[in-house]
Design a protein around this motif. Sequence first.
Motif, PDB file in Angstrom:
ATOM      1  N   VAL A 114      45.072  30.012  30.323  1.00  8.15           N
ATOM      2  CA  VAL A 114      45.902  29.168  31.170  1.00  8.15           C
ATOM      3  C   VAL A 114      45.773  27.715  30.741  1.00  8.15           C
ATOM      4  O   VAL A 114      46.762  26.995  30.607  1.00  8.15           O
TER       5      VAL A 114
ATOM      6  N   PHE B 182      35.482  24.404  35.102  1.00 12.24           N
ATOM      7  CA  PHE B 182      34.976  24.148  33.745  1.00 12.24           C
ATOM      8  C   PHE B 182      34.092  22.904  33.735  1.00 12.24           C
ATOM      9  O   PHE B 182      33.015  22.890  33.151  1.00 12.24           O
TER      10      PHE B 182
ATOM     11  N   LEU C  68      37.681  37.409  46.492  1.00 12.27           N
ATOM     12  CA  LEU C  68      38.189  38.722  46.855  1.00 12.27           C
ATOM     13  C   LEU C  68      37.999  38.960  48.346  1.00 12.27           C
ATOM     14  O   LEU C  68      38.872  39.499  49.011  1.00 12.27           O
TER      15      LEU C  68
ATOM     16  N   VAL D 262      40.691  37.035  50.183  1.00  9.99           N
ATOM     17  CA  VAL D 262      42.021  37.630  50.066  1.00  9.99           C
ATOM     18  C   VAL D 262      42.070  38.933  50.856  1.00  9.99           C
ATOM     19  O   VAL D 262      43.044  39.225  51.540  1.00  9.99           O
TER      20      VAL D 262
ATOM     21  N   LEU E 184      45.579  35.812  36.151  1.00  7.85           N
ATOM     22  CA  LEU E 184      44.229  35.502  35.682  1.00  7.85           C
ATOM     23  C   LEU E 184      43.567  36.787  35.203  1.00  7.85           C
ATOM     24  O   LEU E 184      42.361  36.880  35.115  1.00  7.85           O
TER      25      LEU E 184
ATOM     26  N   ILE F 110      36.809  36.161  33.475  1.00  2.00           N
ATOM     27  CA  ILE F 110      37.576  35.099  34.098  1.00  2.00           C
ATOM     28  C   ILE F 110      37.621  33.865  33.212  1.00  2.00           C
ATOM     29  O   ILE F 110      38.627  33.164  33.149  1.00  2.00           O
TER      30      ILE F 110
ATOM     31  N   GLY G 243      52.321  34.389  43.852  1.00  2.00           N
ATOM     32  CA  GLY G 243      51.616  33.108  43.943  1.00  2.00           C
ATOM     33  C   GLY G 243      50.105  33.254  43.907  1.00  2.00           C
ATOM     34  O   GLY G 243      49.558  33.922  43.047  1.00  2.00           O
ATOM     35  N   HIS G 244      49.444  32.616  44.896  1.00  2.00           N
ATOM     36  CA  HIS G 244      47.992  32.668  45.009  1.00  2.00           C
ATOM     37  C   HIS G 244      47.476  34.096  44.958  1.00  2.00           C
ATOM     38  O   HIS G 244      46.524  34.414  44.275  1.00  2.00           O
ATOM     39  N   TYR G 245      48.135  34.956  45.753  1.00  2.00           N
ATOM     40  CA  TYR G 245      47.639  36.315  45.901  1.00  2.00           C
ATOM     41  C   TYR G 245      47.693  37.052  44.575  1.00  2.00           C
ATOM     42  O   TYR G 245      46.760  37.758  44.206  1.00  2.00           O
TER      43      TYR G 245
ATOM     44  N   PHE H 289      38.929  46.593  46.391  1.00  2.00           N
ATOM     45  CA  PHE H 289      39.787  45.449  46.678  1.00  2.00           C
ATOM     46  C   PHE H 289      41.216  45.704  46.225  1.00  2.00           C
ATOM     47  O   PHE H 289      42.174  45.487  46.963  1.00  2.00           O
TER      48      PHE H 289
ATOM     49  N   VAL I 136      51.599  33.665  37.420  1.00  2.02           N
ATOM     50  CA  VAL I 136      50.333  33.195  36.879  1.00  2.02           C
ATOM     51  C   VAL I 136      49.294  34.295  37.017  1.00  2.02           C
ATOM     52  O   VAL I 136      48.872  34.635  38.102  1.00  2.02           O
TER      53      VAL I 136
ATOM     54  N   THR J  11      43.512  26.901  47.175  1.00  2.00           N
ATOM     55  CA  THR J  11      42.352  27.735  46.866  1.00  2.00           C
ATOM     56  C   THR J  11      41.448  26.978  45.913  1.00  2.00           C
ATOM     57  O   THR J  11      41.884  26.588  44.843  1.00  2.00           O
TER      58      THR J  11
ATOM     59  N   LEU K  84      40.989  31.896  32.196  1.00  2.00           N
ATOM     60  CA  LEU K  84      41.213  30.476  32.497  1.00  2.00           C
ATOM     61  C   LEU K  84      41.455  29.688  31.218  1.00  2.00           C
ATOM     62  O   LEU K  84      42.252  28.760  31.196  1.00  2.00           O
ATOM     63  N   GLN K  85      40.764  30.091  30.148  1.00  2.00           N
ATOM     64  CA  GLN K  85      40.940  29.417  28.858  1.00  2.00           C
ATOM     65  C   GLN K  85      42.393  29.548  28.395  1.00  2.00           C
ATOM     66  O   GLN K  85      42.992  28.597  27.898  1.00  2.00           O
TER      67      GLN K  85
ATOM     68  N   ILE L 188      53.346  40.735  46.264  1.00  2.00           N
ATOM     69  CA  ILE L 188      52.155  39.898  46.202  1.00  2.00           C
ATOM     70  C   ILE L 188      52.447  38.832  45.148  1.00  2.00           C
ATOM     71  O   ILE L 188      52.540  39.136  43.969  1.00  2.00           O
TER      72      ILE L 188
ATOM     73  N   LEU M 113      45.762  25.425  42.157  1.00  2.00           N
ATOM     74  CA  LEU M 113      44.791  26.460  41.805  1.00  2.00           C
ATOM     75  C   LEU M 113      44.242  26.219  40.397  1.00  2.00           C
ATOM     76  O   LEU M 113      43.041  26.285  40.161  1.00  2.00           O
ATOM     77  N   LEU M 114      45.151  25.896  39.471  1.00  2.00           N
ATOM     78  CA  LEU M 114      44.718  25.698  38.085  1.00  2.00           C
ATOM     79  C   LEU M 114      43.884  24.440  37.944  1.00  2.00           C
ATOM     80  O   LEU M 114      42.935  24.402  37.160  1.00  2.00           O
TER      81      LEU M 114
ATOM     82  N   LEU N 273      42.785  38.253  39.079  1.00  2.00           N
ATOM     83  CA  LEU N 273      41.412  37.793  38.857  1.00  2.00           C
ATOM     84  C   LEU N 273      40.438  38.948  39.058  1.00  2.00           C
ATOM     85  O   LEU N 273      39.501  39.146  38.279  1.00  2.00           O
TER      86      LEU N 273
ATOM     87  N   MET O  18      44.536  46.011  48.525  1.00  2.00           N
ATOM     88  CA  MET O  18      45.663  45.082  48.400  1.00  2.00           C
ATOM     89  C   MET O  18      46.985  45.831  48.512  1.00  2.00           C
ATOM     90  O   MET O  18      47.983  45.302  48.992  1.00  2.00           O
ATOM     91  N   PHE O  19      46.973  47.086  48.042  1.00  2.00           N
ATOM     92  CA  PHE O  19      48.219  47.842  48.073  1.00  2.00           C
ATOM     93  C   PHE O  19      48.467  48.435  49.450  1.00  2.00           C
ATOM     94  O   PHE O  19      49.600  48.550  49.885  1.00  2.00           O
TER      95      PHE O  19
ATOM     96  N   ILE P 246      50.424  26.773  42.580  1.00  2.00           N
ATOM     97  CA  ILE P 246      49.677  27.333  41.471  1.00  2.00           C
ATOM     98  C   ILE P 246      49.037  26.216  40.638  1.00  2.00           C
ATOM     99  O   ILE P 246      47.977  26.388  40.057  1.00  2.00           O
TER     100      ILE P 246
ATOM    101  N   CYS Q 180      51.659  45.356  43.104  1.00  2.00           N
ATOM    102  CA  CYS Q 180      51.747  43.917  43.375  1.00  2.00           C
ATOM    103  C   CYS Q 180      53.199  43.499  43.593  1.00  2.00           C
ATOM    104  O   CYS Q 180      53.520  42.792  44.539  1.00  2.00           O
TER     105      CYS Q 180
ATOM    106  N   ALA R 287      47.585  35.752  41.588  1.00  2.00           N
ATOM    107  CA  ALA R 287      46.533  35.198  40.725  1.00  2.00           C
ATOM    108  C   ALA R 287      45.180  35.793  41.088  1.00  2.00           C
ATOM    109  O   ALA R 287      44.387  36.154  40.217  1.00  2.00           O
ATOM    110  N   LEU R 288      44.928  35.956  42.391  1.00  2.00           N
ATOM    111  CA  LEU R 288      43.598  36.435  42.790  1.00  2.00           C
ATOM    112  C   LEU R 288      43.440  37.942  42.576  1.00  2.00           C
ATOM    113  O   LEU R 288      42.358  38.406  42.238  1.00  2.00           O
ATOM    114  N   VAL R 289      44.541  38.719  42.751  1.00  2.00           N
ATOM    115  CA  VAL R 289      44.455  40.158  42.462  1.00  2.00           C
ATOM    116  C   VAL R 289      44.178  40.367  40.976  1.00  2.00           C
ATOM    117  O   VAL R 289      43.327  41.172  40.584  1.00  2.00           O
TER     118      VAL R 289
END
Lengths: 329, 293
Positions: free
Chosen positions: A256, B112, B233, B236, A63, A249, A116-118, B277, A61, B43, A253-254, A114, B104-105, A124, B281-282, B101, A109, A120-122
């Motif tokens: 998804v 929205f 961010l 995370v 974003l 974003i 799932g959640h992570y 960020f 997933v 989240t 999201l639109q 990385i 999250l969605l 994002l 992450m890496f 997920i 990633c 998606a947020l990276v």
Amino acid sequence: MKSPVASPVSFRQIVPWVVGVALIALPFVYRDPYHLHILVLILIWSFAYTSWSMMGRFGLVSLGHGGFMGVGAYVTALLWNHLGLSPWIGIPIALVCAGALALIVAYPCFRFRITGHYFALVTLALSGIVLQIITATRDYTGGSLGYTPDRTKGSHLVALQFDDKTTWYLIALGVWGVGLLIWRWVDRSMDRYALEAISEDEDAAAAAGVNVTFEKLKITVISALMTALAGALYCQYQMFISPDTVSGIAVSLQMVFAVVVGGIYVALGPTVGAIITIMLAEGLRIGFGTKAVGWDNLVYGVLLVVFIIFLPKGILGSLLERIKPSSKR
Amino acid sequence: MQSFLEIFDIYLLEAMVNGILLGGVLALLALGLNLIFGVIDVTWICYAELVMIGMYGMYYLVQYYGLPYYAAAPLTILLVAVLGALLHYLVIAPLLGAAPINQLLATGGVLFVLQSFATVAFGIDFRNLGIRLPVLQFAEMHFSYSRLLSFLAALVGMVVIYLFMTRTYTGTAIRAIAQDRQIMALMGVDTKRIYLVTSALGGALAGLAACLLVLQYDVHPFVGLSFGPITFLICVLGGLGNFVGGFVAAFLFAEIISLGGLFSDLEWGYVLAFAFFIVMMFIRPGGLLARRQ
């Protein structure tokens, strides 16, 4: 789980051809510009949503697709305005940029697992970066006020600018068809089984000999390239782009949302999602005029929540499941 | 040249102090999100939108009902806490068994809903409280009083949460659930109730942040987008669910934004922060304070 391999019934082989011919013939029979405009929008967004679900269906997933779309649209338009490069050269360059961006973000990633959640947020963060860069370089991109590619007079093949809706309809239809073909190609390849195995259990897939990082990268780059193409097409068709309509974003999201509503695991799911969302927005706009500002997103949001809770397979996915409960699907 | 450097250093120091002050509010936001993630493993993408609703709550309580600021703030905190509990009860609870997920969605859908609800109900005008706090001047540096106040209030809020988590039964249960979800149910802790309390607590933190942010920023339906992504961010970067990591990351981010804004536009501060960020992450995928496996 799901295996949309066509059963060898001749009826099912004929239907796509009939529908395809009917869709091609449509603009020559029916010429209402407004309805054609809506159709073009639906086709372009369907293509974008399809490209998102290419990786979304395997549990990746993202974003960040708003970012890829923004790169596709803005690179094409900037090259045309500032360097005079035709979109025919500009779009491939934009695609390369988006692909490189996807590689730069996705490789680490996947390498460092990385998920799932992570993930998606990276991603994002990626769409956030693209949006902020477009806004920050306002001297070139027009910032949040939006950007217009320079117009040529009338239709122009080199500039990829056409006045009549029919040409655009055919272009969008062709690209959409190619999107479905790519989906089908992935669906029938070994990669699909590899990716499904990865989405179930990465360690087990790796133990079974699947190159996890490479498979994920492949599908991500394909998806990013398609999304960037959708962005470039949208820019050439609308002749106006702003950071809010092609990146960020909200756009991610639109995507998804539309895919989840239509059905994430079926080829035409994103298309159904695009039809529903665009018709909903247009219906509200016509029905309520300027009073409808905000209402479409309100309905979207409620629908998204309701769908995820009650119909996680989407409208088309659930319908197909109900029609033939005995088949392999 | 010498005098230029002196002036420059003053600006640098001012930006750094302002960064620390900004970090306080960001840390508060990150704490709420981390709490939800650590305990419920969800989240809330719409977290910043809860703050936005809280800011509107403050605006209407103060401007229309004429309540003084200090009377309106507890009401707003209560309102957002109820919203947080409702969000959990209506959206998250039915999805607890689904793929993460999906949760999250679903909260993305709530984003929205809240945004467009605000557009429909309150319009898209920028509004502010009309309270103008004085600017503090100290050694040729200027700090806004509201930022200082937010920083202090954020610190107090975090200390209160810390005491609640360590000194009360409910707080202990919350921390225990964050460590092991399954066992706690067997130990006789009502996980449903704890989840609801945690959600209300996360909402209350969002409400507190709203009370503080409304002093510095104008309210409009999309205000959440200006600090929402940054909050995720930070969480995370600090490691989702890691309170201390979130705290450190908040100040790190605030400094980057503040210093980046000093050398160039504010947007470039954000670009730098986002890029930082992704690079981090890496280098440290599990969060700033995580040990590498």
